[in-house]
Design an enzyme around this catalytic site. Structure first.
Site, PDB file in Angstrom:
ATOM      1  N   ALA A 187       3.194   6.006  -2.779  1.00 26.69           N
ATOM      2  CA  ALA A 187       4.382   6.782  -3.166  1.00 26.69           C
ATOM      3  C   ALA A 187       4.545   6.836  -4.682  1.00 26.69           C
ATOM      4  CB  ALA A 187       5.632   6.171  -2.520  1.00 26.69           C
ATOM      5  N   GLY A 240       0.814  -1.220   0.000  1.00 25.68           N
ATOM      6  CA  GLY A 240       0.000   0.000   0.000  1.00 25.68           C
ATOM      7  C   GLY A 240       0.843   1.265   0.000  1.00 25.68           C
ATOM      8  N   CYS A 241       1.902   1.262   0.790  1.00 28.80           N
ATOM      9  CA  CYS A 241       2.759   2.445   0.883  1.00 28.80           C
ATOM     10  C   CYS A 241       3.512   2.685  -0.420  1.00 28.80           C
ATOM     11  CB  CYS A 241       3.721   2.305   2.059  1.00 28.80           C
ATOM     12  SG  CYS A 241       2.854   2.201   3.643  1.00 28.80           S
ATOM     13  N   THR A 242       3.893   1.599  -1.082  1.00 34.30           N
ATOM     14  CA  THR A 242       4.568   1.723  -2.368  1.00 34.30           C
ATOM     15  C   THR A 242       3.612   2.263  -3.428  1.00 34.30           C
ATOM     16  OG1 THR A 242       6.124  -0.034  -1.809  1.00 34.30           O
ATOM     17  CG2 THR A 242       5.831   0.452  -4.160  1.00 34.30           C
TER      18      THR A 242
END
Length: 171
Positions: free
Chosen positions: A67, A62-64
């Site tokens: 970003a 999710g964070c990738t």
């Protein structure tokens, strides 16, 4: 440059747990270490809109996605004059690897003691597989050029985050 500077929250009212950051109010000021080892102070960025996006962990799905969405729309963020700062509890070394791996053109800040996350009210109790723990609630704060919170976005969806933030910057 001083490496490993601990989070400094420069607003005593914002240091309380469960702080509520509201639109139209001054953004809690802070100083954190960037992925380049530089100490970044929020109030030093006045004059430009600032996107503070809090995310749980470097190099997770999710964070990738979140970003990469900002990276892929980077030209639009630049057109709007926005400074983008990603904040997570990961340290400087992790941020450097994450930034290099995905070619991220914006600054990542280390909030290892989660003091800034607490001041923005995003350090919350979470649960997974029947266990509870404390962690970052994926949230974004768009701060206007005068240092006031213009938009608060809670429970961000990684795949639509960049478009949602660009819309807020346009308002």
């Amino acid at each position: 440059m001083r490496r490993g500077v601990a989070a400094v929250v420069n607003d005593s009212a914002a240091r309380t747990k469960g702080a509520v950051v509201e639109e139209g109010r001054p953004a809690p000021d802070f100083t954190l270490t960037s992925d380049s080892g530089e100490a970044i102070t929020l109030s030093d960025l006045r004059g430009s809109p600032v996107v503070l996006y809090f995310y749980p962990k470097d190099d997770t799905p999710g964070c990738t996605a979140q970003a990469r969405g900002i990276r892929d729309a980077w030209d639009e963020f630049v057109e709007r004059g926005a400074v983008v700062l990603g904040i997570s509890p990961d340290g400087e070394t992790s941020h450097v690897r994450f930034k290099e791996k995905y070619g991220l053109p914006f600054t990542l800040l280390a909030d290892e003691d989660h003091a800034v996350s607490e001041s923005y009210g995003v350090w919350v109790e979470k649960s997974m597989a029947g266990k509870t723990y404390m962690g970052v609630e994926r949230s974004t704060f768009v701060i206007d050029a005068e240092g006031n919170v213009a938009t608060v976005i809670r429970r961000v969806k990684p795949d639509t985050h960049a478009a949602q933030v660009l819309e807020a910057l346009q308002a």
